[in-house]
Design a protein around this motif. Structure first.
Motif, PDB file in Angstrom:
ATOM      1  N   VAL A   6     -78.717   8.444 -32.006  1.00 46.33           N
ATOM      2  CA  VAL A   6     -77.794   8.310 -33.141  1.00 46.33           C
ATOM      3  C   VAL A   6     -78.244   9.200 -34.294  1.00 46.33           C
ATOM      4  CG1 VAL A   6     -76.930   6.706 -34.903  1.00 46.33           C
ATOM      5  CG2 VAL A   6     -76.995   5.995 -32.504  1.00 46.33           C
ATOM      6  N   ASN A   7     -79.532   9.193 -34.574  1.00 50.32           N
ATOM      7  CA  ASN A   7     -80.033   9.966 -35.720  1.00 50.32           C
ATOM      8  C   ASN A   7     -79.886  11.476 -35.532  1.00 50.32           C
ATOM      9  OD1 ASN A   7     -80.566   7.655 -37.076  1.00 50.32           O
ATOM     10  ND2 ASN A   7     -82.793   7.715 -36.865  1.00 50.32           N
ATOM     11  N   LYS A   8     -79.863  11.916 -34.257  1.00 52.86           N
ATOM     12  CA  LYS A   8     -79.624  13.356 -34.006  1.00 52.86           C
ATOM     13  C   LYS A   8     -78.168  13.722 -34.291  1.00 52.86           C
ATOM     14  CE  LYS A   8     -83.061  13.941 -30.354  1.00 52.86           C
ATOM     15  NZ  LYS A   8     -83.198  13.708 -28.923  1.00 52.86           N
ATOM     16  N   ALA A   9     -77.282  12.720 -34.144  1.00 56.03           N
ATOM     17  CA  ALA A   9     -75.837  13.008 -34.216  1.00 56.03           C
ATOM     18  C   ALA A   9     -75.264  12.860 -35.625  1.00 56.03           C
ATOM     19  CB  ALA A   9     -75.088  12.074 -33.264  1.00 56.03           C
ATOM     20  N   VAL A  10     -76.032  12.263 -36.569  1.00 55.64           N
ATOM     21  CA  VAL A  10     -75.476  12.031 -37.906  1.00 55.64           C
ATOM     22  C   VAL A  10     -76.193  12.903 -38.939  1.00 55.64           C
ATOM     23  CG1 VAL A  10     -74.791   9.661 -37.341  1.00 55.64           C
ATOM     24  CG2 VAL A  10     -77.038  10.060 -38.364  1.00 55.64           C
ATOM     25  N   ASP A  11     -75.634  12.935 -40.153  1.00 57.19           N
ATOM     26  CA  ASP A  11     -76.260  13.711 -41.233  1.00 57.19           C
ATOM     27  C   ASP A  11     -77.591  13.062 -41.637  1.00 57.19           C
ATOM     28  OD1 ASP A  11     -74.254  15.552 -41.337  1.00 57.19           O
ATOM     29  OD2 ASP A  11     -73.077  14.460 -42.831  1.00 57.19           O
ATOM     30  N   PRO A  12     -78.519  13.844 -42.211  1.00 63.05           N
ATOM     31  CA  PRO A  12     -79.839  13.292 -42.557  1.00 63.05           C
ATOM     32  C   PRO A  12     -79.775  12.005 -43.389  1.00 63.05           C
ATOM     33  CG  PRO A  12     -79.862  15.679 -42.765  1.00 63.05           C
ATOM     34  CD  PRO A  12     -78.447  15.291 -42.444  1.00 63.05           C
ATOM     35  N   HIS A  13     -78.860  11.962 -44.372  1.00 61.48           N
ATOM     36  CA  HIS A  13     -78.827  10.767 -45.237  1.00 61.48           C
ATOM     37  C   HIS A  13     -78.261   9.539 -44.518  1.00 61.48           C
ATOM     38  CE1 HIS A  13     -74.700  12.263 -45.757  1.00 61.48           C
ATOM     39  NE2 HIS A  13     -74.378  11.032 -46.085  1.00 61.48           N
ATOM     40  N   GLU A  14     -77.655   9.745 -43.317  1.00 58.66           N
ATOM     41  CA  GLU A  14     -77.086   8.626 -42.555  1.00 58.66           C
ATOM     42  C   GLU A  14     -78.034   8.106 -41.472  1.00 58.66           C
ATOM     43  OE1 GLU A  14     -72.347   9.634 -42.442  1.00 58.66           O
ATOM     44  OE2 GLU A  14     -73.649  10.909 -41.221  1.00 58.66           O
ATOM     45  N   GLN A  15     -79.189   8.752 -41.329  1.00 60.43           N
ATOM     46  CA  GLN A  15     -80.099   8.370 -40.240  1.00 60.43           C
ATOM     47  C   GLN A  15     -80.679   6.977 -40.472  1.00 60.43           C
ATOM     48  OE1 GLN A  15     -82.822  11.674 -39.980  1.00 60.43           O
ATOM     49  NE2 GLN A  15     -81.323  12.972 -38.964  1.00 60.43           N
ATOM     50  N   LEU A  16     -80.718   6.198 -39.392  1.00 59.95           N
ATOM     51  CA  LEU A  16     -81.147   4.808 -39.486  1.00 59.95           C
ATOM     52  C   LEU A  16     -82.658   4.697 -39.618  1.00 59.95           C
ATOM     53  CD1 LEU A  16     -78.900   3.372 -36.636  1.00 59.95           C
ATOM     54  CD2 LEU A  16     -78.604   2.931 -39.077  1.00 59.95           C
ATOM     55  N   ALA A  17     -83.102   3.815 -40.499  1.00 61.77           N
ATOM     56  CA  ALA A  17     -84.529   3.554 -40.648  1.00 61.77           C
ATOM     57  C   ALA A  17     -85.019   2.643 -39.520  1.00 61.77           C
ATOM     58  CB  ALA A  17     -84.799   2.893 -41.998  1.00 61.77           C
ATOM     59  N   PHE A  18     -84.186   1.677 -39.124  1.00 56.15           N
ATOM     60  CA  PHE A  18     -84.571   0.736 -38.057  1.00 56.15           C
ATOM     61  C   PHE A  18     -83.354  -0.069 -37.600  1.00 56.15           C
ATOM     62  CE2 PHE A  18     -85.299  -1.247 -42.198  1.00 56.15           C
ATOM     63  CZ  PHE A  18     -84.585  -2.431 -42.094  1.00 56.15           C
ATOM     64  N   ILE A  19     -83.532  -0.730 -36.462  1.00 48.89           N
ATOM     65  CA  ILE A  19     -82.559  -1.706 -35.961  1.00 48.89           C
ATOM     66  C   ILE A  19     -83.230  -3.074 -36.041  1.00 48.89           C
ATOM     67  CG2 ILE A  19     -81.528  -2.635 -33.834  1.00 48.89           C
ATOM     68  CD1 ILE A  19     -80.928   0.172 -32.933  1.00 48.89           C
ATOM     69  N   THR A  20     -82.535  -4.053 -36.603  1.00 49.33           N
ATOM     70  CA  THR A  20     -83.025  -5.437 -36.552  1.00 49.33           C
ATOM     71  C   THR A  20     -82.158  -6.210 -35.568  1.00 49.33           C
ATOM     72  OG1 THR A  20     -83.831  -5.432 -38.828  1.00 49.33           O
ATOM     73  CG2 THR A  20     -83.359  -7.575 -37.854  1.00 49.33           C
ATOM     74  N   VAL A  21     -82.797  -6.789 -34.556  1.00 42.46           N
ATOM     75  CA  VAL A  21     -82.074  -7.595 -33.559  1.00 42.46           C
ATOM     76  C   VAL A  21     -82.119  -9.040 -34.039  1.00 42.46           C
ATOM     77  CG1 VAL A  21     -81.925  -8.237 -31.136  1.00 42.46           C
ATOM     78  CG2 VAL A  21     -82.875  -6.008 -31.767  1.00 42.46           C
ATOM     79  N   VAL A  22     -80.947  -9.596 -34.366  1.00 44.14           N
ATOM     80  CA  VAL A  22     -80.916 -10.964 -34.921  1.00 44.14           C
ATOM     81  C   VAL A  22     -80.838 -11.987 -33.788  1.00 44.14           C
ATOM     82  CG1 VAL A  22     -79.804 -10.140 -37.030  1.00 44.14           C
ATOM     83  CG2 VAL A  22     -78.384 -11.062 -35.193  1.00 44.14           C
ATOM     84  N   SER A  23     -81.372 -13.175 -34.051  1.00 44.92           N
ATOM     85  CA  SER A  23     -81.311 -14.226 -33.025  1.00 44.92           C
ATOM     86  C   SER A  23     -80.088 -15.118 -33.229  1.00 44.92           C
ATOM     87  CB  SER A  23     -82.581 -15.082 -33.069  1.00 44.92           C
ATOM     88  OG  SER A  23     -82.765 -15.558 -34.387  1.00 44.92           O
ATOM     89  N   ASP A  24     -79.478 -15.047 -34.417  1.00 44.14           N
ATOM     90  CA  ASP A  24     -78.290 -15.874 -34.678  1.00 44.14           C
ATOM     91  C   ASP A  24     -77.095 -15.345 -33.888  1.00 44.14           C
ATOM     92  OD1 ASP A  24     -79.826 -16.931 -36.886  1.00 44.14           O
ATOM     93  OD2 ASP A  24     -79.247 -15.122 -37.989  1.00 44.14           O
ATOM     94  N   GLU A  25     -76.129 -16.238 -33.665  1.00 40.98           N
ATOM     95  CA  GLU A  25     -74.857 -15.794 -33.091  1.00 40.98           C
ATOM     96  C   GLU A  25     -73.847 -15.695 -34.227  1.00 40.98           C
ATOM     97  OE1 GLU A  25     -71.561 -16.932 -29.691  1.00 40.98           O
ATOM     98  OE2 GLU A  25     -73.410 -18.094 -29.823  1.00 40.98           O
ATOM     99  N   TRP A  26     -73.187 -14.567 -34.344  1.00 44.94           N
ATOM    100  CA  TRP A  26     -72.151 -14.394 -35.363  1.00 44.94           C
ATOM    101  C   TRP A  26     -70.835 -14.871 -34.753  1.00 44.94           C
ATOM    102  CZ3 TRP A  26     -73.663  -8.548 -36.311  1.00 44.94           C
ATOM    103  CH2 TRP A  26     -74.938  -8.506 -36.890  1.00 44.94           C
ATOM    104  N   SER A  27     -70.240 -15.876 -35.362  1.00 41.89           N
ATOM    105  CA  SER A  27     -69.032 -16.454 -34.768  1.00 41.89           C
ATOM    106  C   SER A  27     -68.014 -16.796 -35.852  1.00 41.89           C
ATOM    107  CB  SER A  27     -69.393 -17.729 -33.991  1.00 41.89           C
ATOM    108  OG  SER A  27     -69.866 -18.714 -34.890  1.00 41.89           O
ATOM    109  N   ILE A  28     -66.817 -17.178 -35.409  1.00 40.98           N
ATOM    110  CA  ILE A  28     -65.773 -17.633 -36.346  1.00 40.98           C
ATOM    111  C   ILE A  28     -66.244 -18.934 -36.997  1.00 40.98           C
ATOM    112  CG2 ILE A  28     -63.392 -18.479 -36.500  1.00 40.98           C
ATOM    113  CD1 ILE A  28     -62.792 -16.713 -33.990  1.00 40.98           C
ATOM    114  N   GLU A  29     -66.876 -19.805 -36.158  1.00 39.50           N
ATOM    115  CA  GLU A  29     -67.265 -21.137 -36.621  1.00 39.50           C
ATOM    116  C   GLU A  29     -68.247 -21.089 -37.795  1.00 39.50           C
ATOM    117  OE1 GLU A  29     -65.247 -21.258 -33.093  1.00 39.50           O
ATOM    118  OE2 GLU A  29     -67.163 -20.220 -33.329  1.00 39.50           O
TER     119      GLU A  29
END
Length: 555
Positions: A496-519
């Protein structure tokens, strides 16, 4: 406005006689039982319910609510409300009691149809005891008057009562990702223009079959399924539940199939769980097997008869689009809003361009403002917001164009590319602006990721919050699996960081344990991310994550 267009009720009376004995709706009733409705029976039941509504002597144009998952009675209620001279107010079948209460009070509902619901106990406190309610055959247990009892007692409404095209037909409360829902007012003429233009633009005829399962309370399903079937005269099937969804699809064998990105991704993940991507790609390259494999995969999904497949409500990643195309299913992305009855842009077969939501549908004018905002105008555009003149004024330009809130650009063929929400764009501490949607689309190409939120206002670089797919989550206890997943996420960040502009490059990914839901209010009823809710939930941890300087963080 073209008042020569046939209005929804005119189409209804037409099919009542032209296709009287043909099956229009097939409704699962639990187990192997189904109820089948011919056009004569469906319109007949709506006429009887309209007689009952007339007997209540409500003022003309009274608002009448419908809260139910999709079923035959939902559609017949809508017709009955219109025949009786009133206005329908659909409520999502997943709302909490507070929002139910707000919509019923704000709209001034005089009666509520209560149907098939998974969590009625959660919603019921939002329904005033004084409000008259009518219960559908598949409703949760209650002591309301029942649909079947009413249609047995009342005679059909006679004649073909018309409605003025410019009259208010429905108030659709948007599931806004922030604040209280707004009531979008749509006239019969708005609906007629969108439905007629939609079936003509997509070359849809009376021989089609569709499965109705996305909420009818949302304009996407209402325009292309309820109104589409009314204007083209095609057959509708309903889904019973998520557990029976594949069987429901196989019963309907739809020729037209509309879905949202999250479900297209789930279908893909389901296939790839049985046949790994590398193996499937290898098999598809063998000329003798190619057609056989494609057919088998699509048949397994219940999509082997689909000639037109659409996706809307949010962008699909180019990888997912390419994967389906490789199977011989050209997914056509479309674009629309509650405010224009989902009638705006659609890709056309053979003219698609990945990353674009297509060309303006017939009768839609589009331009891009100096700020890059997409502005649209057509006879499908709403009358305004109910009881909110100020918000209505803010939403239109002086020359009558609807401000969509989306940033976009047009190519040489007039195809529209959405580049982010104007309000979602955030600024880093370096003063650079970032549109999260294009980066999120790149991340969504990873098979283990179900949802993603790119954030990072006032930080040096953006980061991504990631929710894993439901089939991946149970495997997280396996240390070897987790290490392998972490390695693949590091590769993903690098790609992803190779494909975007320098200022858009991601510092990190955080994998969350919560489930995002309507409820838990992380998602809207149409499965869109409530960005502000997601960001607020993790705000207190963000600085610590940046301080760690790790590419993958497990939360």
């Amino acid at each position: 406005m073209d008042n020569k267009l046939r209005q929804p009720l005119e189409m209804l009376y037409h099919w009542e006689s032209a296709k009287a004995e043909q099956i229009y709706m097939t409704q699962p009733m639990g187990g192997d039982k189904v109820a089948e409705y011919t056009w004569r029976r469906a319109v007949g039941e709506a006429r009887r319910m309209a007689s009952y509504l007339k007997s209540l002597d409500l003022p003309a144009g009274s608002r009448i609510g419908i809260i139910s998952k999709n079923c035959a009675q939902w559609i017949m209620s809508d017709w009955a409300i219109w025949m009786a001279g009133h206005v329908s107010v659909p409520l999502y079948p997943t709302l909490n009691a507070d929002t139910v209460s707000y919509i019923l009070e704000h709209s001034g509902c005089e009666l509520l149809f209560v149907g098939k619901l998974d969590d009625w106990d959660m919603m019921k406190p939002g329904v005033p005891d004084s409000l008259r309610c009518v219960s559908y055959p598949l409703s949760p247990p209650n002591d309301y008057e029942t649909w079947d009892d009413i249609i047995a007692r009342y005679p059909p409404l006679e004649g073909n009562p018309p409605r003025d095209p410019e009259e208010l037909a429905t108030i659709v409360y948007t599931s806004g990702s922030t604040g209280r829902p707004k009531g979008v007012m749509l006239s019969f003429a708005n609906m007629a223009f969108a439905a007629d233009g939609g079936i003509r633009g997509l070359n849809v005829g009376p021989g089609e079959r569709m499965l109705s399962y996305l909420p009818l309370s949302h304009v996407f399903e209402r325009t292309f399924v309820e109104l589409g079937s009314l204007y083209a005269g095609f057959q509708l099937f309903f889904a019973e539940s998520l557990d029976t969804f594949v069987q429901d699809l196989q019963r309907a064998r739809p020729t037209l199939f509309l879905s949202v990105p999250r479900l297209w991704v789930k279908f893909q993940h389901g296939v790839l769980q049985k046949v790994p991507k590398e193996k499937l790609d290898r098999l598809l390259k063998i000329p003798v097997l190619n057609k056989l494999i494609k057919k088998k995969v699509l048949k397994g999904l219940g999509l082997d008869k689909v000639k037109l497949a659409g996706s809307g409500s949010a962008p699909l990643s180019s990888d997912v689009l390419a994967w389906y195309r490789n199977l011989g299913l050209e997914l056509l992305e479309g674009y629309g809003m509650s405010e224009n009855f989902a009638y705006s842009h659609m890709n056309k077969p053979g003219r698609t361009r990945i990353g674009y939501v297509g060309e303006a549908l017939p009768g839609v004018a589009v331009k891009i403002s100096e700020q890059g905002e997409v502005l649209v105008k057509s006879p499908a555009t709403m009358m305004g917001y109910y009881k909110d003149e100020e918000k209505t004024r803010e939403t239109f330009t002086e020359d009558g164009f609807l401000k969509t809130g989306d940033k976009g650009e047009l190519d040489e063929m007039g195809r529209l590319k959405l580049t982010g929400r104007i309000k979602e764009i955030f600024k880093t501490s370096k003063g650079k602006y970032i549109a999260p949607a294009p980066i999120e689309n790149r991340l969504m190409s990873h098979g283990a990721i179900e949802m993603v939120c790119v954030s990072g206002a006032n930080q040096t670089q953006p980061h991504a919050l990631v929710m894993l797919g439901e089939e991946v989550r149970p495997k997280m206890a396996d240390e070897a699996f987790r290490k392998s997943l972490e390695a693949s996420f590091k590769d993903l960040i690098s790609e992803v960081n190779k494909a975007v502009d320098p200022h858009e490059q991601l510092a990190f990914i955080t994998v969350v344990s919560d489930e995002w839901s309507i409820e838990n209010s992380f998602l809207t009823p149409t499965l869109k991310l409530k960005r502000n809710v997601v960001e607020d939930a993790y705000q207190s941890k963000v600085d610590e994550w940046y301080a760690r300087r790790q590419p993958v963080i497990w939360q």
